[in-house]
Design an enzyme around this catalytic site. Structure first.
Site, PDB file in Angstrom:
ATOM      1  CG  ASP A  55      -1.943   0.946   1.184  1.00 45.66           C
ATOM      2  OD1 ASP A  55      -3.133   0.495   0.865  1.00 45.66           O
ATOM      3  OD2 ASP A  55      -1.740   2.234   0.883  1.00 45.66           O
ATOM      4  CG  HIS A  60      -8.885  -2.984  -2.009  1.00 42.87           C
ATOM      5  ND1 HIS A  60      -9.608  -2.308  -2.709  1.00 42.87           N
ATOM      6  CD2 HIS A  60      -8.452  -2.426  -1.049  1.00 42.87           C
ATOM      7  CE1 HIS A  60      -9.852  -1.293  -2.424  1.00 42.87           C
ATOM      8  NE2 HIS A  60      -9.412  -1.298  -0.893  1.00 42.87           N
ATOM      9  CG  LEU A  61      -9.014  -9.644   1.042  1.00 40.27           C
ATOM     10  CD1 LEU A  61      -9.902  -9.336  -0.331  1.00 40.27           C
ATOM     11  CD2 LEU A  61      -8.584 -10.886   1.269  1.00 40.27           C
ATOM     12  CG  HIS A  62      -7.214  -2.690   3.393  1.00 36.64           C
ATOM     13  ND1 HIS A  62      -6.463  -1.696   2.934  1.00 36.64           N
ATOM     14  CD2 HIS A  62      -8.515  -2.433   2.975  1.00 36.64           C
ATOM     15  CE1 HIS A  62      -7.092  -0.891   2.472  1.00 36.64           C
ATOM     16  NE2 HIS A  62      -8.298  -1.146   2.190  1.00 36.64           N
ATOM     17  N   GLY A 102     -15.373   3.423   4.083  1.00 36.28           N
ATOM     18  CA  GLY A 102     -14.084   3.739   4.051  1.00 36.28           C
ATOM     19  C   GLY A 102     -13.488   3.203   2.529  1.00 36.28           C
ATOM     20  CD  GLN A 103     -15.060  -0.198  -2.318  1.00 34.86           C
ATOM     21  OE1 GLN A 103     -16.108  -0.488  -1.855  1.00 34.86           O
ATOM     22  NE2 GLN A 103     -14.344  -0.881  -3.102  1.00 34.86           N
ATOM     23  CG  ASN A 149     -12.244  -0.367   4.183  1.00 34.28           C
ATOM     24  OD1 ASN A 149     -12.739  -0.763   5.275  1.00 34.28           O
ATOM     25  ND2 ASN A 149     -11.332   0.215   4.016  1.00 34.28           N
TER      26      ASN A 149
HETATM   27  P1  5GP Z   1      -9.756   1.638   0.370  1.00 31.80           P
HETATM   28  O1  5GP Z   1      -9.972   2.897   1.081  1.00 31.80           O
HETATM   29  O2  5GP Z   1     -10.542   1.746  -0.849  1.00 31.80           O
HETATM   30  O3  5GP Z   1     -10.265   0.432   1.248  1.00 31.80           O
HETATM   31  O4  5GP Z   1      -8.392   1.264  -0.076  1.00 31.80           O
HETATM   32  C1  5GP Z   1      -7.661   1.747  -1.036  1.00 31.80           C
HETATM   33  C2  5GP Z   1      -6.126   1.573  -0.565  1.00 31.80           C
HETATM   34  O5  5GP Z   1      -5.209   1.900  -1.702  1.00 31.80           O
HETATM   35  C3  5GP Z   1      -5.915   2.760   0.322  1.00 31.80           C
HETATM   36  O6  5GP Z   1      -4.854   2.124   1.704  1.00 31.80           O
HETATM   37  C4  5GP Z   1      -4.633   3.582  -0.213  1.00 31.80           C
HETATM   38  O7  5GP Z   1      -3.377   4.099   0.473  1.00 31.80           O
HETATM   39  C5  5GP Z   1      -4.130   2.605  -1.530  1.00 31.80           C
HETATM   40  N1  5GP Z   1      -3.812   3.215  -2.773  1.00 31.80           N
HETATM   41  C6  5GP Z   1      -4.479   4.406  -3.244  1.00 31.80           C
HETATM   42  N2  5GP Z   1      -3.640   4.486  -4.541  1.00 31.80           N
HETATM   43  C7  5GP Z   1      -2.709   3.659  -4.519  1.00 31.80           C
HETATM   44  C8  5GP Z   1      -1.871   3.421  -5.567  1.00 31.80           C
HETATM   45  O8  5GP Z   1      -1.552   4.346  -6.686  1.00 31.80           O
HETATM   46  N3  5GP Z   1      -0.692   2.789  -5.170  1.00 31.80           N
HETATM   47  C9  5GP Z   1      -0.568   1.774  -4.087  1.00 31.80           C
HETATM   48  N4  5GP Z   1       0.125   0.971  -3.898  1.00 31.80           N
HETATM   49  N5  5GP Z   1      -1.647   1.897  -3.157  1.00 31.80           N
HETATM   50  C10 5GP Z   1      -2.830   2.912  -3.442  1.00 31.80           C
END
Ligand code: 5GP
Ligand code: ZN
Length: 113
Positions: A31, A99-101, A92-93, A86
């Site tokens: 991330d 995607h899985l964190h 929070g998405q 999320n």
């Molecule tokens: P969400 O908030 O949708 O659950 O998670 C999206 C995640 O993608 C966030 O943790 C954010 O830091 C990450 N992210 C956003 N843009 C990029 C990118 O261009 N490259 C990488 N490696 N992570 C990203």
């Protein structure tokens, strides 16, 4: 491939990411804005906007995604970790490709914030 989807572009290598592991259908990469000492994103290469959009025909690839995530955790030597999804902006998405964190390396509160 969904047009203008950031994670589809990362999956196809049109946009660079620091890859941790990859198989035919899945990709794991670090991330950009980590929320824990280990913060890896695990995605299916095929587009799915969010887990709430999954259909019965997605069952196999979702199972493979989960198994892949667990393999990535093992590869990284993680014993305790958290997997977070999320679903929807209100949860929070921010990137609308499933995607899985994979989070590890610090204490996690319960219930999650
Ligand atoms: P969400 O908030 O949708 O659950 O998670 C999206 C995640 O993608 C966030 O943790 C954010 O830091 C990450 N992210 C956003 N843009 C990029 C990118 O261009 N490259 C990488 N490696 N992570 C990203
Ligand atoms: Zn996508």
């Amino acid at each position: 491939m969904s047009e203008n989807c950031l994670f589809c572009k990362i999956a196809s290598k049109a946009i660079a990411a620091k890859v941790v592991a990859e198989d035919d259908g899945n990709l794991a990469f670090w991330d950009l804005n980590p929320q824990a000492p280990t913060h890896v994103l695990v995605i299916p290469k095929g587009h799915l906007g969010r887990i709430g959009e999954a259909q019965p025909q997605d069952q196999e690839r979702l199972g493979r995604l989960m198994l892949f995530a667990a393999q990535v955790a093992e590869q990284l030597g993680l014993k305790d970790y958290r997997l977070v999804i999320n679903n929807g902006a209100g949860a929070g998405q921010t990137v609308f490709h499933l995607h899985l964190h994979l989070l590890a390396g610090r204490e996690f509160s319960w219930p999650p914030g």
